[in-house]
Design an enzyme around this catalytic site. Sequence first.
Site, short mmCIF file in Angstrom:
data_model
loop_
_atom_site.label_atom_id
_atom_site.label_comp_id
_atom_site.label_asym_id
_atom_site.label_seq_id
_atom_site.Cartn_x
_atom_site.Cartn_y
_atom_site.Cartn_z
N HIS A 250 78.07 -39.40 32.95
CA HIS A 250 77.40 -40.63 32.40
C HIS A 250 77.70 -41.01 30.93
O HIS A 250 78.36 -40.09 30.40
CB HIS A 250 75.69 -40.18 32.49
CG HIS A 250 75.22 -40.52 34.00
ND1 HIS A 250 73.73 -40.73 34.07
CD2 HIS A 250 75.70 -40.41 34.97
CE1 HIS A 250 73.51 -40.66 35.30
NE2 HIS A 250 74.70 -40.72 36.17
N CYS A 281 69.44 -44.46 31.88
CA CYS A 281 69.04 -43.07 31.71
C CYS A 281 67.77 -42.98 31.63
O CYS A 281 66.79 -43.45 30.70
CB CYS A 281 69.69 -42.54 30.55
SG CYS A 281 69.52 -40.77 30.53
#
Lengths: 340, 293
Positions: A250, A281
């Site tokens: 990520h 997120c």
Amino acid sequence: MGNVPSAVKHCLSYQQLLREHLWIGDSVAGALDPAQETSQLSGLPEYVKIVEVGPRDGLQNEKVIVPTDIKIEFINQLSQTGLSVIEVTSFVSSRWVPQMADHSEVMKGIHQYPGVRYPVLTPNLQGFHRAVAAGATEISVFGAASESFSKKNINCSIEESMQKFEEVVKSARHMNIPVRGYVSCALGCPYEGTITPQKVTEVSKRLYGMGCYEISLGDTIGVGTPGSMKRMLESVMKEIPPSALAVHCHDTYGQALANILTALQMGINVVDSAVSGLGGCPYAKGASGNVATEDLIYMLNGLGLNTGVNLYKVMEAGDFICKAVNKTTNSKVAQASFST
Amino acid sequence: MATMRNALPRRLVGLASLRAVSTSSLGTFPKRVKIVEVGARDGLQNEKNIVSTSTKIKLIDMLSEAGLPVIEATSFVSPKWVPQIAAGAKEVTVFVAASELFTKKNTNCSIEESLQRSDEILRAARAAGIPVRGYVSCVLGCPYEGKISPAKVAEVTKKIYSMGCYEISLGDTIGVGTPGIMKDMLSAVMHEVPVAALAVHCHDTYGQALANTLVALQMGVSVVDSSVAGLGGCPYAQGASGNLATEDLVYMLSGLGIHTGVNLQKLLEAGTFICQALNRKTSSKVAQATCKL
């Protein structure tokens, strides 16, 4: 650096620059331009498989719930880019993940192109059976290297989750359905903080031992840096061959490509990404999520590595979904290429 | 040409003390990295909105408080001036490019002519005892010429180094570079110039800046230019981003255990301040992740 503005008008258009200059253009499978330098960084794999998780991990973490027909069109577009693996949806309860409530319709509605695989997430037997009924021929199970994350995310301990997965994997293998295993929080946990490489290895080994053909190691909150990536992989690679490993980075702290490069340097050749960097997120409001497939391809093309994927077609699919979801792309390559 | 002025003279750390341990093996990194903060110059210069001088000064002060050892700060001076020296500058910068077309379009002369001009400045600066930093643009690609040969970059870099620049910053001006190309370019340059005198200045236009910087570090480079909040767009690609964000760089270096002397928290505050003043969102991912908006 230097005076600039008056020169701009005479510059090559960016589309032209991208198309005509080989080092950032297409990478055609097996046919790199001989004039192009071969992989300049030694020790890198020749071919990298990209696992596109935009329709699942990406859309799952977007605020907007995307209509079923848009999802289907999106996946159909991705199927024509050269991507060989596209994660379609998740057969979890719509109570927990409303964005994936239409999982069966999407699975049934997409056109399954030859040469492309369409795995789906199945957290338990119930989800697995639904997936198969909807036409799935490949599945994924999702474990975590953190007890707290496991409890909060799937409401059970790591051990309990492994037992559930054993059932799923057994049934899948009985039907010759390949299973991919995910390990979340491989480089850090939003609740526990640091996660030891040993713990990641233990969970990965368990999933691999059950019969998962590939383990995707996820930096779920994007806190990893090249050093922690290296240490984690060194540990896992003692137990699992690199050819059975993937990284799922990520970009929450902007570290994804640097971490992926590190993984490639260590022999990993499967990388997960999401077109347009879809998905925020859930643990850091306003933060970004997945690494953008476009930016990943750009780097791999520049490195002279083969992916089989057409960057422009991916950018078009990205443009499509961003307009549909009404958001600006998180891909820097797309930002640089489409004029605002 | 630009002047480099450090807000608090005592913050100009002796370069010798920051010269990192050079290594050539992949996977090992310098123990210390000097970050050259270009936000107040390269960054602000390429922003649409203009800020007042007092805002600029406040930014520089905040960056200084954050521990950044070198902060580039200036307003642009016409090349016709020789004057930074007369104006009492403590350090001077010269700019050249590794591309003939870029040099022609940007400064209306050839590389050779721009090198001659740089030579004049360097002589004057040396006579006055003023250190000179060199910049080489387009080291990984040019908006006009496309591909740039590593040999050309090495040639130009060698020339300004031999004229007396204490450090050369190699700039991926349009951010098109990728790690392999960075490695090839640095290999060629390092044959001619010691790695301790080199810096990299990566633009993040295609999201490659941190990966490119990582490779440079693996090759022994220990000076990196970056811009707080990733200030500064790219004039060649409308809507694209520009500089590598200092916060994201510090995050990576810190994770690698590399000493920078920078306090990330204070740096984030400086970034928040300037973004508010410019009425824009930060381009730093670390800032986006940590600021609860």
